[in-house]
Write an enzyme that holds these catalytic residues in place. Structure first.
Site, mmCIF file in Angstrom:
data_model
loop_
_atom_site.group_PDB
_atom_site.id
_atom_site.type_symbol
_atom_site.label_atom_id
_atom_site.label_comp_id
_atom_site.label_asym_id
_atom_site.label_seq_id
_atom_site.Cartn_x
_atom_site.Cartn_y
_atom_site.Cartn_z
ATOM 1 N N GLU A 195 -1.491 -8.709 4.012
ATOM 2 C CA GLU A 195 -1.474 -9.099 5.426
ATOM 3 C C GLU A 195 -2.868 -9.340 5.976
ATOM 4 O O GLU A 195 -3.027 -9.989 7.018
ATOM 5 C CB GLU A 195 -0.762 -8.023 6.271
ATOM 6 C CG GLU A 195 -1.560 -6.760 6.550
ATOM 7 C CD GLU A 195 -1.608 -5.761 5.414
ATOM 8 O OE1 GLU A 195 -2.193 -4.676 5.588
ATOM 9 O OE2 GLU A 195 -1.052 -6.064 4.330
ATOM 10 N N HIS A 215 -3.589 -5.141 0.413
ATOM 11 C CA HIS A 215 -3.106 -5.498 1.749
ATOM 12 C C HIS A 215 -3.069 -7.013 1.934
ATOM 13 O O HIS A 215 -3.992 -7.612 2.500
ATOM 14 C CB HIS A 215 -4.002 -4.859 2.817
ATOM 15 C CG HIS A 215 -3.763 -3.401 2.994
ATOM 16 N ND1 HIS A 215 -2.853 -2.903 3.905
ATOM 17 C CD2 HIS A 215 -4.294 -2.332 2.361
ATOM 18 C CE1 HIS A 215 -2.837 -1.583 3.829
ATOM 19 N NE2 HIS A 215 -3.701 -1.212 2.901
ATOM 20 N N CYS A 230 0.833 -1.205 0.000
ATOM 21 C CA CYS A 230 0.000 0.000 0.000
ATOM 22 C C CYS A 230 0.869 1.257 0.000
ATOM 23 O O CYS A 230 1.455 1.614 -1.021
ATOM 24 C CB CYS A 230 -0.997 -0.037 1.144
ATOM 25 S SG CYS A 230 -2.351 1.152 0.938
#
Length: 238
Positions: free
Chosen positions: A213, A211, A111
């Site tokens: 994660e 993202h 990001c």
């Protein structure tokens, strides 16, 4: 050993309300699940020798998400919706990433991390995507991640990792406008918004606008940078 950049801003814990360095646990979980050891890199003054001293102890680098890059760094006036500059974090992450590229240290940008990479290489950003696409589909607000279909270029490094089409978790109101030098856009949404870039000539130079994660069932991007970091460590030993 994977260095991961962090936030530096107001935070609350118990009775305390103070400025603190922190990182959402999901980043650390991604590195650990891939077999790496996360080392947190809080924003700090880039005094002579500090960046080299840090990077020589690391095998890879992740530049994490967070606040907007100061538009002055790419010669633009701030949009009303652009975050206030976080000068210390900008200086620290730009210095870390610039030196990491010189060392060919494996890295992953996430990001904001992709935006740092793009601006470092001389590119520019769209400061507020609703002005471009007409709505807030890429950042719903209130911490809710949207899912966006992303098309990945056939034959790209990214395609070998995640395939040619994925549903990516996104939370960004900025994106690449003009790609920086040596960066190849290898993934886009249906709107044409760049969702990933790769750095030409890098052993492992990859950044995504989404993202990863936030998807605990898909650690492929974390696995990729950890594997590349392990190989980098082994080459240094030889």
């Amino acid at each position: 050993m994977i260095g991961v950049t962090t936030y530096l801003q107001r935070a609350q814990t118990g009775v305390w309300d103070l400025e603190a360095s922190f990182l959402p646990r999901v980043y650390m979980d991604g590195v650990i699940a891939a077999g790496g050891v996360p080392v947190l890199l809080p924003p700090q003054p880039t005094l002579p020798g500090v960046v080299d001293a840090v990077l020589e102890r690391l095998d890879g680098l992740i530049v994490a998400g967070g606040a907007d890059v100061d538009p002055a760094r790419y010669g633009a006036e701030a949009h009303p919706r652009t975050d206030a500059p976080q000068t210390l974090r900008d200086e620290w992450e730009f210095a870390l990433l610039e030196r990491a590229l010189e060392l060919d240290l494996p890295f992953l940008g996430i990001c904001r991390g992709m935006q740092v990479l793009n601006v470092l290489r001389g590119g520019t950003l769209h400061q507020h995507l609703p002005d471009v696409v007409g709505d807030a589909r890429y950042q719903l607000g209130r911490g809710v991640f949207a899912r966006v279909a992303v098309e990945v270029d056939e034959g790209s490094r990214l395609a070998t990792l995640v395939g040619e089409r994925i549903q990516a978790p996104v939370y960004h109101h900025q994106a690449i406008d003009r790609p920086g030098e040596g960066l190849v856009a290898t993934a886009r949404s249906a709107d044409g918004i760049v969702e990933a870039v790769e750095l030409e000539g890098a052993t492992h130079g990859l950044a995504v606008q989404w993202h990863p994660e936030e998807d605990p069932d898909d650690r492929r991007l974390f696995q990729s940078v950890v594997d590349a970091a392990r190989a980098h460590r082994d080459r240094r030993k030889d």
